[in-house]
Motif scaffolding. Structure first.
Motif, short mmCIF file in Angstrom:
data_model
loop_
_atom_site.label_atom_id
_atom_site.label_comp_id
_atom_site.label_asym_id
_atom_site.label_seq_id
_atom_site.Cartn_x
_atom_site.Cartn_y
_atom_site.Cartn_z
N GLU A 46 0.81 -1.50 0.12
CA GLU A 46 0.05 0.03 0.00
C GLU A 46 0.94 1.25 0.19
OE1 GLU A 46 -2.94 -0.36 3.07
OE2 GLU A 46 -4.27 -1.88 2.13
N LYS A 47 1.94 1.30 0.70
CA LYS A 47 2.79 2.29 0.55
C LYS A 47 3.71 2.48 -0.90
CE LYS A 47 3.22 2.81 5.63
NZ LYS A 47 4.46 2.43 6.78
N GLY A 48 3.65 1.51 -1.42
CA GLY A 48 4.72 1.31 -2.65
C GLY A 48 6.10 1.15 -2.41
N ALA A 49 6.24 0.72 -1.06
CA ALA A 49 7.69 0.30 -0.76
C ALA A 49 8.06 -1.03 -1.26
CB ALA A 49 7.73 -0.14 0.91
N ASN A 50 7.14 -1.94 -1.50
CA ASN A 50 7.29 -3.17 -2.31
C ASN A 50 6.46 -3.25 -3.57
OD1 ASN A 50 8.87 -3.94 -0.14
ND2 ASN A 50 7.93 -6.07 0.38
N ARG A 51 7.22 -3.66 -4.60
CA ARG A 51 6.33 -3.86 -6.00
C ARG A 51 5.46 -5.07 -5.71
NH1 ARG A 51 10.12 -2.62 -10.20
NH2 ARG A 51 9.63 -0.67 -9.73
N VAL A 52 4.14 -4.89 -6.43
CA VAL A 52 3.15 -6.04 -6.55
C VAL A 52 3.52 -6.77 -7.97
CG1 VAL A 52 1.11 -6.86 -6.25
CG2 VAL A 52 1.69 -4.59 -5.21
N GLY A 53 3.79 -8.15 -7.75
CA GLY A 53 4.08 -8.98 -8.91
C GLY A 53 2.83 -8.95 -9.49
N ALA A 54 2.84 -9.63 -10.66
CA ALA A 54 1.60 -9.69 -11.63
C ALA A 54 0.55 -10.67 -10.92
CB ALA A 54 1.99 -10.09 -13.02
N SER A 55 1.41 -11.88 -10.58
CA SER A 55 0.19 -12.88 -10.03
C SER A 55 -0.38 -12.61 -8.76
CB SER A 55 1.00 -14.14 -10.06
OG SER A 55 2.19 -13.92 -9.26
N ARG A 56 0.25 -11.77 -8.01
CA ARG A 56 -0.01 -11.26 -6.68
C ARG A 56 -1.30 -10.03 -7.04
NH1 ARG A 56 2.37 -11.64 -1.76
NH2 ARG A 56 2.21 -13.65 -2.47
#
Length: 152
Positions: A46-56
């Motif tokens: 939610e903070k953008g600190a970690n990138r969300v992968g396509a499958s997630r």
């Protein structure tokens, strides 16, 4: 070592995840449980600190009941570009407000008001209040101007 600044698109997508989660009244823990991850990981997304992968992202979209494109839509459902959302530090105040619990609640309640005159009076009231820094220190002139705005 300098702190890594999140990518603007990751921040935007994370904000959209947060907004949708709040709209559905899901806690971070509930979303995390549905995804099989920790609530701390949801916070980082939610903070953008970690990138969300396509499958997630696909799984998040399914849990939150939206298509994956929801997380990338801007005005007119144009694709997200860094030019369209600005940089991380310059995220506009309106977008931040609309992603907050108060912003979502206010918007959901406001759209339920069917009378356009009542909606306009609410807008006028909020605009009048925004022009006064401290409502407790309003002058009689300020109060008169507000009454004219609301009653006129």
């Amino acid at each position: 070592m300098a702190k890594k600044i999140p990518d603007a698109i990751d921040v935007y997508v994370g904000g959209r995840i947060r907004m949708r989660r709040i709209m559905l009244k899901f806690s971070q823990t509930r979303l995390a449980d549905e995804l099989g991850i920790t609530f701390q990981q949801v916070q980082k997304y939610e903070k953008g600190a970690n990138r969300v992968g396509a499958s997630r992202l696909q799984k998040i979209a399914t849990v939150l009941g939206v298509p994956p494109s929801f997380f990338f839509g801007q005005e007119g459902d144009e694709p997200v570009t860094t030019a369209g959302i600005g940089n991380f530090h310059g995220m506009n105040d309106v977008a931040q407000f609309l992603q907050s619990r108060e912003g979502i609640t206010l918007n959901q309640s406001f759209v339920k008001i069917s009378d356009p005159k009542v909606r306009q009076k609410i807008v006028s009231l909020v605009m009048a209040m925004a022009q006064t820094e401290d409502p407790l220190v309003m002058t009689n002139e300020d109060r008169s101007a507000r009454e004219v705005t609301l009653n006129g």
